[in-house]
Design a protein around this motif. Structure first.
Motif, mmCIF file in Angstrom:
data_model
loop_
_atom_site.group_PDB
_atom_site.id
_atom_site.type_symbol
_atom_site.label_atom_id
_atom_site.label_comp_id
_atom_site.label_asym_id
_atom_site.label_seq_id
_atom_site.Cartn_x
_atom_site.Cartn_y
_atom_site.Cartn_z
ATOM 1 N N VAL A 112 0.862 -1.197 0.000
ATOM 2 C CA VAL A 112 0.000 0.000 0.000
ATOM 3 C C VAL A 112 0.895 1.243 0.000
ATOM 4 C CG1 VAL A 112 -1.840 -1.183 1.293
ATOM 5 C CG2 VAL A 112 -0.082 0.103 2.539
ATOM 6 N N PRO A 113 0.313 2.436 -0.261
ATOM 7 C CA PRO A 113 1.118 3.669 -0.204
ATOM 8 C C PRO A 113 1.696 3.879 1.200
ATOM 9 C CG PRO A 113 -1.028 4.084 -1.216
ATOM 10 C CD PRO A 113 -1.083 2.695 -0.668
ATOM 11 N N ALA A 114 2.913 4.378 1.244
ATOM 12 C CA ALA A 114 3.531 4.624 2.557
ATOM 13 C C ALA A 114 4.507 5.779 2.455
ATOM 14 C CB ALA A 114 4.261 3.372 3.044
ATOM 15 N N LEU A 115 4.580 6.551 3.524
ATOM 16 C CA LEU A 115 5.571 7.619 3.589
ATOM 17 C C LEU A 115 6.331 7.547 4.904
ATOM 18 C CD1 LEU A 115 4.293 9.944 5.634
ATOM 19 C CD2 LEU A 115 3.054 10.619 3.598
ATOM 20 N N ASN A 134 -0.672 3.767 4.289
ATOM 21 C CA ASN A 134 -2.005 4.312 3.985
ATOM 22 C C ASN A 134 -2.224 5.681 4.631
ATOM 23 O OD1 ASN A 134 -3.138 2.243 2.364
ATOM 24 N ND2 ASN A 134 -3.495 0.992 4.198
ATOM 25 N N PRO A 135 -1.295 6.614 4.462
ATOM 26 C CA PRO A 135 -1.495 7.925 5.102
ATOM 27 C C PRO A 135 -2.756 8.592 4.575
ATOM 28 C CG PRO A 135 0.255 8.047 3.463
ATOM 29 C CD PRO A 135 -0.094 6.593 3.610
ATOM 30 N N PRO A 136 -3.516 9.245 5.430
ATOM 31 C CA PRO A 136 -4.723 9.930 4.958
ATOM 32 C C PRO A 136 -4.379 10.967 3.892
ATOM 33 C CG PRO A 136 -4.690 9.822 7.356
ATOM 34 C CD PRO A 136 -3.354 9.338 6.889
ATOM 35 N N TYR A 137 -5.384 11.246 3.061
ATOM 36 C CA TYR A 137 -5.244 12.200 1.956
ATOM 37 C C TYR A 137 -4.672 13.530 2.456
ATOM 38 C CZ TYR A 137 -6.779 15.192 -1.910
ATOM 39 O OH TYR A 137 -6.825 16.100 -2.937
ATOM 40 N N GLN A 138 -3.668 14.011 1.782
ATOM 41 C CA GLN A 138 -3.059 15.330 2.042
ATOM 42 C C GLN A 138 -2.190 15.380 3.307
ATOM 43 O OE1 GLN A 138 -4.004 18.797 0.314
ATOM 44 N NE2 GLN A 138 -3.748 17.226 -1.215
ATOM 45 N N LEU A 139 -2.047 14.260 3.999
ATOM 46 C CA LEU A 139 -1.214 14.290 5.203
ATOM 47 C C LEU A 139 0.210 14.726 4.858
ATOM 48 C CD1 LEU A 139 -1.318 13.370 8.349
ATOM 49 C CD2 LEU A 139 0.149 11.522 7.536
ATOM 50 N N ASP A 140 0.704 14.229 3.706
ATOM 51 C CA ASP A 140 2.073 14.578 3.311
ATOM 52 C C ASP A 140 2.220 16.077 3.085
ATOM 53 O OD1 ASP A 140 0.372 14.323 1.090
ATOM 54 O OD2 ASP A 140 2.044 13.922 -0.279
ATOM 55 N N VAL A 141 1.197 16.667 2.443
ATOM 56 C CA VAL A 141 1.246 18.104 2.134
ATOM 57 C C VAL A 141 1.206 18.907 3.439
ATOM 58 C CG1 VAL A 141 0.018 19.971 0.964
ATOM 59 C CG2 VAL A 141 0.104 17.684 -0.067
ATOM 60 N N GLU A 142 0.311 18.503 4.330
ATOM 61 C CA GLU A 142 0.197 19.231 5.605
ATOM 62 C C GLU A 142 1.476 19.074 6.444
ATOM 63 O OE1 GLU A 142 -4.557 18.280 5.567
ATOM 64 O OE2 GLU A 142 -3.333 17.417 7.145
ATOM 65 N N MET A 143 1.980 17.844 6.466
ATOM 66 C CA MET A 143 3.192 17.598 7.262
ATOM 67 C C MET A 143 4.384 18.382 6.751
ATOM 68 S SD MET A 143 3.881 13.737 8.154
ATOM 69 C CE MET A 143 3.088 12.948 9.467
ATOM 70 N N ALA A 144 4.453 18.510 5.418
ATOM 71 C CA ALA A 144 5.574 19.260 4.848
ATOM 72 C C ALA A 144 5.557 20.700 5.343
ATOM 73 C CB ALA A 144 5.515 19.203 3.324
ATOM 74 N N GLN A 145 4.370 21.170 5.782
ATOM 75 C CA GLN A 145 4.267 22.518 6.355
ATOM 76 C C GLN A 145 4.657 22.543 7.826
ATOM 77 O OE1 GLN A 145 3.095 25.348 4.605
ATOM 78 N NE2 GLN A 145 3.383 23.983 2.855
ATOM 79 N N TRP A 146 4.055 21.591 8.599
ATOM 80 C CA TRP A 146 4.232 21.748 10.041
ATOM 81 C C TRP A 146 5.441 21.020 10.611
ATOM 82 C CZ3 TRP A 146 4.035 17.269 12.774
ATOM 83 C CH2 TRP A 146 3.181 16.243 12.378
ATOM 84 N N LEU A 147 5.942 19.994 9.916
ATOM 85 C CA LEU A 147 7.074 19.265 10.510
ATOM 86 C C LEU A 147 8.341 20.130 10.617
ATOM 87 C CD1 LEU A 147 7.936 16.590 11.779
ATOM 88 C CD2 LEU A 147 8.540 15.769 9.498
ATOM 89 N N PRO A 148 8.698 20.898 9.574
ATOM 90 C CA PRO A 148 9.878 21.769 9.725
ATOM 91 C C PRO A 148 9.683 22.803 10.838
ATOM 92 C CG PRO A 148 9.251 21.584 7.411
ATOM 93 C CD PRO A 148 8.153 20.957 8.199
#
Ligand SMILES: C[S@@+](CC[C@H](N)C(=O)[O-])C[C@H]1O[C@@H](n2cnc3c(N)ncnc32)[C@H](O)[C@@H]1O
Length: 283
Positions: free
Chosen positions: A218-221, A245-259
């Motif tokens: 499955v998809p994974a990040l 199976n990350p929820p939709y847009q989690l990657d986009v949101e995380m790229a904002q808040w993780l840094p």
């Protein structure tokens, strides 16, 4: 087993894991349908940062302590700090740090439910006490990997699984956690599974990720945050989460808040953060 999470409660890795956990739960709650939260390695739920058990919160000073001093304004971080404040209020313990079972319990809605597994009897009894005021979450003194087989698939057909072993023996724990991830997906293909891993030396985690990525069905990040150079010999250099199976847009949101979270924790000097797909990237 000698592992006590108390020594590490509230450190930067806990902060990274717990902010991400609440963000995952919030994403799952965009749909009304309830889900099962299953935590395979739960710990005791509440930790006294003024107590001897946590070495008076020594590790927490560079984690939750640093974050509170930094005033990070990201909504995901604010949600985590708010949950921690509510957990402290509910426990009537201003110096408590809330582990993942309590933070998740606070977030569950009426249609969600949670099961937390803890294998050490004394830790499990403490967890039971910590969860007393959270009826949506129950704890079981069992092997969390066996619980995956017993509880998945749930009647809800939706689940979030957190696998957070102690890594006393890094290679063995990585293998068992990988098997737990595979078993979760085999039993419920759409399960969202978050597997925490320590970054102590890239020579361990790098090859492990390369080995398992092509086999993931499955998809994974991965979302990683490190405070020290990734091969430094300080003990724990960084914190990683593999999310299947990350929820939709989690990657986009995380790229904002993780840094922003990393900067608040002091990751700017020698550290950093990354969010990257390792399997079946979604667009
Ligand atoms: C890293 S701590 C958990 C911390 C917790 N997830 C949190 O973030 O607040 C790992 C816990 O797993 C427990 N444990 C170890 N092996 C286990 C197993 N096979 N099943 C359930 N619990 C286990 C340990 O006793 C320890 O309390």
């Amino acid at each position: 087993m000698k592992y006590r999470h108390s020594f590490h409660a509230g450190n930067f890795a806990d902060v990274h894991k717990h902010v991400t956990l609440l963000a995952l739960i919030a994403s799952l709650q965009r749909k009304d349908k309830g889900f099962l939260y299953l935590e395979t390695h739960a710990g005791r739920g509440l930790y006294d940062l003024h107590g001897a058990d946590t070495h008076q919160g020594a590790e927490a000073r560079l984690g939750i302590g640093a974050l509170q001093a930094a005033r990070c304004d990201r909504p995901q971080v604010a949600a985590y700090l708010d949950a921690l404040a509510r957990a402290r209020g509910n426990a009537n313990a201003a110096s408590a740090y809330a582990g993942s079972p309590v933070l998740a319990a606070l977030a569950l809605r009426a249609q969600d439910r949670g099961v937390c597994c803890e294998i050490q009897a004394a830790e499990c009894r403490a967890l039971e006490r910590a969860l007393r005021c959270y009826p949506r979450m129950r704890c079981e003194c069992v092997d969390g990997y066996q619980a995956i087989g017993a509880l998945l698939p749930p009647p809800e057909r939706r689940a979030l699984v957190l696998i957070d072993p102690p890594y006393e023996e890094q290679a063995d724990d990585l293998q068992r956690a990988t098997d737990g991830l595979g078993k979760s997906l085999a039993r419920l293909a759409n399960a969202v599974v978050a597997l925490w891993y320590p970054i102590k030396d890239d020579r361990d985690t790098g090859p492990w990720l390369e080995r398992i990525a092509p086999r993931l069905p499955v998809p994974a990040l991965v979302a990683e945050l490190w405070l020290h150079p990734r091969d430094a010999r300080v003990g724990l250099n960084g914190s990683g989460l593999l999310i299947a199976n990350p929820p939709y847009q989690l990657d986009v949101e995380m790229a904002q808040w993780l840094p922003a979270l990393g900067a608040a924790l002091g990751a700017t000097r020698q550290g950093g953060s990354t969010v990257r797909w390792i399997a079946h990237e979604q667009h």
